[in-house]
Design a protein around this motif. Structure first.
Motif, PDB file in Angstrom:
ATOM      1  N   ASP A   1       0.863  -1.182   0.000  1.00  0.00           N
ATOM      2  CA  ASP A   1       0.000   0.000   0.000  1.00  0.00           C
ATOM      3  C   ASP A   1       0.901   1.235   0.000  1.00  0.00           C
ATOM      4  O   ASP A   1       1.694   1.426   0.922  1.00  0.00           O
ATOM      5  CB  ASP A   1      -0.888  -0.023   1.244  1.00  0.00           C
ATOM      6  N   PRO A   2       0.799   2.078  -1.038  1.00  0.00           N
ATOM      7  CA  PRO A   2       1.696   3.235  -1.118  1.00  0.00           C
ATOM      8  C   PRO A   2       1.493   4.244   0.011  1.00  0.00           C
ATOM      9  O   PRO A   2       2.418   4.971   0.372  1.00  0.00           O
ATOM     10  CB  PRO A   2       1.371   3.871  -2.470  1.00  0.00           C
ATOM     11  N   LYS A   3       0.320   4.295   0.575  1.00  0.00           N
ATOM     12  CA  LYS A   3       0.060   5.265   1.649  1.00  0.00           C
ATOM     13  C   LYS A   3       0.683   4.813   2.975  1.00  0.00           C
ATOM     14  O   LYS A   3       1.242   5.621   3.703  1.00  0.00           O
ATOM     15  CB  LYS A   3      -1.443   5.455   1.838  1.00  0.00           C
ATOM     16  N   THR A   4       0.572   3.524   3.287  1.00  0.00           N
ATOM     17  CA  THR A   4       1.048   3.035   4.589  1.00  0.00           C
ATOM     18  C   THR A   4       2.397   2.330   4.507  1.00  0.00           C
ATOM     19  O   THR A   4       3.100   2.207   5.513  1.00  0.00           O
ATOM     20  CB  THR A   4       0.026   2.060   5.200  1.00  0.00           C
ATOM     21  N   GLY A   5       2.752   1.852   3.324  1.00  0.00           N
ATOM     22  CA  GLY A   5       4.014   1.134   3.172  1.00  0.00           C
ATOM     23  C   GLY A   5       3.954  -0.286   3.715  1.00  0.00           C
ATOM     24  O   GLY A   5       4.981  -0.908   3.970  1.00  0.00           O
ATOM     25  N   VAL A   6       2.766  -0.809   3.922  1.00  0.00           N
ATOM     26  CA  VAL A   6       2.585  -2.155   4.468  1.00  0.00           C
ATOM     27  C   VAL A   6       2.061  -3.078   3.360  1.00  0.00           C
ATOM     28  O   VAL A   6       1.439  -2.633   2.401  1.00  0.00           O
ATOM     29  CB  VAL A   6       1.559  -2.155   5.631  1.00  0.00           C
ATOM     30  N   TRP A   7       2.316  -4.379   3.514  1.00  0.00           N
ATOM     31  CA  TRP A   7       1.801  -5.348   2.545  1.00  0.00           C
ATOM     32  C   TRP A   7       0.290  -5.209   2.457  1.00  0.00           C
ATOM     33  O   TRP A   7      -0.396  -5.019   3.461  1.00  0.00           O
ATOM     34  CB  TRP A   7       2.117  -6.780   2.986  1.00  0.00           C
ATOM     35  N   ARG A   8      -0.238  -5.371   1.258  1.00  0.00           N
ATOM     36  CA  ARG A   8      -1.698  -5.387   1.076  1.00  0.00           C
ATOM     37  C   ARG A   8      -2.259  -6.720   1.572  1.00  0.00           C
ATOM     38  O   ARG A   8      -3.362  -6.775   2.108  1.00  0.00           O
ATOM     39  CB  ARG A   8      -2.058  -5.202  -0.391  1.00  0.00           C
ATOM     40  N   GLY A   9      -1.527  -7.749   1.330  1.00  0.00           N
ATOM     41  CA  GLY A   9      -1.926  -9.083   1.788  1.00  0.00           C
ATOM     42  C   GLY A   9      -0.863  -9.599   2.752  1.00  0.00           C
ATOM     43  O   GLY A   9      -0.185  -8.839   3.439  1.00  0.00           O
ATOM     44  N   SER A  10      -0.734 -10.891   2.786  1.00  0.00           N
ATOM     45  CA  SER A  10       0.299 -11.515   3.631  1.00  0.00           C
ATOM     46  C   SER A  10       1.050 -12.538   2.784  1.00  0.00           C
ATOM     47  O   SER A  10       0.881 -13.746   2.961  1.00  0.00           O
ATOM     48  CB  SER A  10      -0.331 -12.166   4.853  1.00  0.00           C
ATOM     49  N   PRO A  11       1.890 -12.060   1.858  1.00  0.00           N
ATOM     50  CA  PRO A  11       2.551 -12.978   0.928  1.00  0.00           C
ATOM     51  C   PRO A  11       3.524 -13.936   1.604  1.00  0.00           C
ATOM     52  O   PRO A  11       3.589 -15.118   1.233  1.00  0.00           O
ATOM     53  CB  PRO A  11       3.292 -12.045  -0.036  1.00  0.00           C
ATOM     54  N   LEU A  12       4.275 -13.468   2.578  1.00  0.00           N
ATOM     55  CA  LEU A  12       5.237 -14.354   3.238  1.00  0.00           C
ATOM     56  C   LEU A  12       4.526 -15.448   4.029  1.00  0.00           C
ATOM     57  O   LEU A  12       4.993 -16.588   4.074  1.00  0.00           O
ATOM     58  CB  LEU A  12       6.177 -13.557   4.136  1.00  0.00           C
ATOM     59  N   GLU A  13       3.389 -15.103   4.631  1.00  0.00           N
ATOM     60  CA  GLU A  13       2.605 -16.110   5.347  1.00  0.00           C
ATOM     61  C   GLU A  13       2.025 -17.135   4.370  1.00  0.00           C
ATOM     62  O   GLU A  13       1.935 -18.317   4.687  1.00  0.00           O
ATOM     63  CB  GLU A  13       1.486 -15.462   6.170  1.00  0.00           C
ATOM     64  N   GLN A  14       1.618 -16.667   3.187  1.00  0.00           N
ATOM     65  CA  GLN A  14       1.088 -17.594   2.171  1.00  0.00           C
ATOM     66  C   GLN A  14       2.178 -18.572   1.730  1.00  0.00           C
ATOM     67  O   GLN A  14       1.931 -19.777   1.631  1.00  0.00           O
ATOM     68  CB  GLN A  14       0.586 -16.821   0.950  1.00  0.00           C
ATOM     69  N   LEU A  15       3.367 -18.042   1.466  1.00  0.00           N
ATOM     70  CA  LEU A  15       4.466 -18.911   1.047  1.00  0.00           C
ATOM     71  C   LEU A  15       4.852 -19.863   2.176  1.00  0.00           C
ATOM     72  O   LEU A  15       5.085 -21.050   1.939  1.00  0.00           O
ATOM     73  CB  LEU A  15       5.673 -18.069   0.617  1.00  0.00           C
ATOM     74  N   GLY A  16       4.915 -19.334   3.398  1.00  0.00           N
ATOM     75  CA  GLY A  16       5.232 -20.175   4.552  1.00  0.00           C
ATOM     76  C   GLY A  16       4.177 -21.244   4.769  1.00  0.00           C
ATOM     77  O   GLY A  16       4.487 -22.391   5.096  1.00  0.00           O
TER      78      GLY A  16
END
Length: 185
Positions: A40-55
């Motif tokens: 998210d360009p406003k907050t700088g945080v992941w929109r989803g949880s990609p690392l959790e998905q891969l894990g």
């Protein structure tokens, strides 16, 4: 990716498996098409949880390979041979898994920390070994005591021989004194 899950052995015993899987994104373009790495360009945080998905994907695949292997092992076999067998199975299974390749992932390393039984079962399995160690200790103690008794007997016998020898010499001395007294007389 740290993992910890339960598996059931051939003899219906529960074991806990702890492992760590090191992975990397080998093909970022493929990974970006499969998993949302958007920020998210406003907050700088992941929109989803990609690392959790891969894990989660790695955890499920590793767990599947482990469960299949442990299900064909008895509890003593899983505890004795489990570390290397599970590590090899997870490593070969993940390396050959097309889903990881299709997601752009590559497994770098698989480390197995432990394959452990429930505490009560583990303690029960340790009991025969503890008993053998205790029996060996008791045997050594008995042998030391027997050796000490034997030495004491040898010392007592030696003292008795010395007393007998002294008594004989004293008898000879008395006889000699009697002979000397008769000569003088």
């Amino acid at each position: 990716q740290p993992l910890m899950f339960h598996a059931r052995t051939l003899d219906f015993q529960d074991v806990t498996v702890q492992a760590t899987i090191t992975f990397r994104v080998a093909d970022p373009a493929v990974a970006a098409m499969r998993v949302d790495f958007g920020i998210d360009p406003k907050t700088g945080v992941w929109r989803g949880s990609p690392l959790e998905q891969l894990g989660g994907l790695l955890t499920e695949l590793a767990q599947q390979h482990t469960l299949e292997l442990i299900a064909h092992m008895s509890l003593p076999q899983a505890l004795a041979e489990g570390l290397s067998a599970v590590r090899e199975r997870i490593n070969s299974g993940l390396s050959a898994d097309q889903r990881l390749t299709d997601t752009g992932l590559a497994v770098i390393d698989v480390r197995l920390v432990a394959v452990r039984a429930e505490p009560e079962v583990e303690k029960a399995l340790q009991t025969p070994a503890r008993e053998r160690v205790q029996q060996d200790a008791d045997k050594a103690t008995y042998e030391r005591r027997a050796m000490a008794v034997e030495r004491e007997r040898a010392i007592a016998e030696n003292e008795l021989q010395n007393l007998i020898e002294l008594a004989k010499r004293e008898e000879q001395l008395v006889e000699q004194k009697g002979v000397n007294e008769r000569r003088r007389a």
